[in-house]
Design a protein around this motif. Structure first.
Motif, short mmCIF file in Angstrom:
data_model
loop_
_atom_site.label_atom_id
_atom_site.label_comp_id
_atom_site.label_asym_id
_atom_site.label_seq_id
_atom_site.Cartn_x
_atom_site.Cartn_y
_atom_site.Cartn_z
N PHE A 94 0.85 -1.17 0.00
CA PHE A 94 0.00 0.00 0.00
C PHE A 94 0.89 1.23 0.00
O PHE A 94 1.76 1.39 0.84
N SER A 95 0.66 2.11 -0.96
CA SER A 95 1.47 3.31 -1.05
C SER A 95 0.95 4.38 -0.12
O SER A 95 -0.26 4.66 -0.09
N PRO A 96 1.85 5.03 0.69
CA PRO A 96 1.41 6.12 1.56
C PRO A 96 1.32 7.45 0.82
O PRO A 96 1.09 8.47 1.43
N TYR A 97 1.50 7.41 -0.51
CA TYR A 97 1.54 8.65 -1.29
C TYR A 97 0.29 8.81 -2.14
O TYR A 97 -0.26 7.85 -2.66
N ARG A 98 -0.16 10.06 -2.27
CA ARG A 98 -1.29 10.39 -3.12
C ARG A 98 -0.83 10.45 -4.57
O ARG A 98 0.36 10.47 -4.86
N PRO A 99 -1.78 10.48 -5.53
CA PRO A 99 -1.39 10.57 -6.94
C PRO A 99 -0.53 11.77 -7.27
O PRO A 99 0.26 11.73 -8.22
N ASP A 100 -0.66 12.88 -6.50
CA ASP A 100 0.16 14.06 -6.78
C ASP A 100 1.56 13.96 -6.19
O ASP A 100 2.35 14.89 -6.28
N GLY A 101 1.88 12.81 -5.56
CA GLY A 101 3.23 12.61 -5.04
C GLY A 101 3.43 13.03 -3.60
O GLY A 101 4.48 12.78 -3.02
N LYS A 102 2.43 13.68 -2.99
CA LYS A 102 2.56 14.14 -1.62
C LYS A 102 2.15 13.04 -0.65
O LYS A 102 1.29 12.19 -0.96
N LEU A 103 2.75 13.06 0.53
CA LEU A 103 2.44 12.05 1.54
C LEU A 103 1.01 12.22 2.02
O LEU A 103 0.57 13.32 2.34
N SER A 104 0.29 11.12 2.06
CA SER A 104 -1.11 11.17 2.48
C SER A 104 -1.23 11.04 3.99
O SER A 104 -0.49 10.28 4.62
N ASP A 105 -2.18 11.79 4.58
CA ASP A 105 -2.44 11.65 6.01
C ASP A 105 -3.80 10.98 6.24
O ASP A 105 -4.35 11.03 7.33
N ASP A 106 -4.32 10.33 5.19
CA ASP A 106 -5.60 9.65 5.29
C ASP A 106 -5.39 8.26 5.88
O ASP A 106 -5.55 7.25 5.21
N TYR A 107 -4.99 8.22 7.14
CA TYR A 107 -4.74 6.94 7.78
C TYR A 107 -6.03 6.14 7.94
O TYR A 107 -6.01 4.91 7.87
N ALA A 108 -7.15 6.82 8.12
CA ALA A 108 -8.43 6.12 8.27
C ALA A 108 -8.81 5.41 6.98
O ALA A 108 -9.28 4.27 6.99
N GLY A 109 -8.58 6.08 5.84
CA GLY A 109 -8.89 5.46 4.56
C GLY A 109 -8.01 4.26 4.29
O GLY A 109 -8.48 3.22 3.77
N LEU A 110 -6.73 4.37 4.64
CA LEU A 110 -5.81 3.25 4.46
C LEU A 110 -6.20 2.09 5.36
O LEU A 110 -6.18 0.92 4.94
N ALA A 111 -6.61 2.39 6.59
CA ALA A 111 -7.03 1.34 7.52
C ALA A 111 -8.26 0.62 6.97
O ALA A 111 -8.35 -0.62 7.03
#
Length: 270
Positions: free
Chosen positions: A15-32
């Protein structure tokens, strides 16, 4: 991935922690949510907290015990590279790197074992729960190959990574008689999708660069397995240390670098 009761999934997913724009995502709830849907026998809970903060660490452990009644495995995985040279490194930089790279392992060693000593003779009220009738636990510190040698990124990164390994080695005697093990994982070149747009490029002409900046020819020359590693391959080592397969292993430093650290430096052009 280890669950609270020590079971683990048979197959790892990336699972990539990065959004399509290349920035680090903080959507930990969505990843969970994504992981929980793919692996219904594993429950992932997003829990933002400061890794190097004592109060936040204690609050996390308390919440785990209140919710699940036990703690079996504690993994710390944090890293900060810092300036590329000693001339660019200030005392404040060094403090920040020690805080980011070695304080989290220190708090794990200090506060996780008492929680791991808590037993639960009865089956818990969550999927795949199992009784815990004796004290045991596994602390896993994910550091870097900079924990064992220098010249990997900046000097402050090497110093603080050595300190993280020092926590593990000091932990063996500290944990004697507790039934808790502690081990270190030191990954080498792992392809995690570095955002090069905002990456500090200084020093890359003389230091070990990310996989995306290297040609396939260079990777074949400096890595024994001729490629960079994947996060899932580091996770499988963590799963080994979390499981009973490593029941007689503690105080070790497992290098996960595809053999790069044992290549002959006289024949490896970096």
């Amino acid at each position: 991935m280890a669950t609270v009761n020590g079971q683990q999934e048979s197959e790892s997913q990336h699972f990539s922690p990065y959004r399509p724009d290349g920035k680090l995502s903080d959507d930990y709830a969505g990843l969970a949510d994504e992981v929980n849907k793919l692996h219904p026998s594993t429950k992932v809970i997003g829990y933002p907290f400061k890794l190097a903060n004592e109060e936040d660490t204690l609050a996390l452990i308390d919440d785990v015990l209140n919710a699940w009644g036990r703690l079996d495995v504690y993994v710390t995985s944090s890293g900060l590279l810092g300036p590329p040279s000693i001339a660019d490194t200030t005392p404040a930089d060094l403090y920040k790197l020690f805080e980011a790279n070695s304080m989290a392992p220190f708090f794990a060693l200090k506060y996780a074992p008492p929680a791991m000593a808590k037993t639960t003779p009865k089956k818990g009220n969550y999927p795949n729960a199992a009784p815990k009738d004796q004290a045991y636990g596994s602390i896993i510190v994910v550091s870097s190959v900079a924990s064992t040698y220098g010249g990997c990124w900046g000097p402050a990164f090497t110093m603080s990574s050595h300190a993280a390994l020092g926590v593990v080695r000091a932990g063996v005697a500290t944990l004697k008689g507790t039934g808790v093990r502690i081990n270190c994982i030191s990954p080498g070149q792992i392809d995690i999708g570095v955002d090069l747009k905002e990456f500090d490029m200084r020093g890359l002409n003389a230091q070990f660069p990310p996989a995306s900046l290297q040609s396939q020819k260079v990777q074949r020359e400096i890595v024994g397995l001729e490629r960079s590693g994947l996060p899932s391959e580091v996770a499988k080592v963590a799963g080994f240390f979390a499981s009973g397969f490593s029941s007689y292993i503690t105080g070790t430093n497992q290098i996960v670098d595809g053999g790069a650290s044992v290549m002959n430096p006289l024949t490896v052009p970096i």
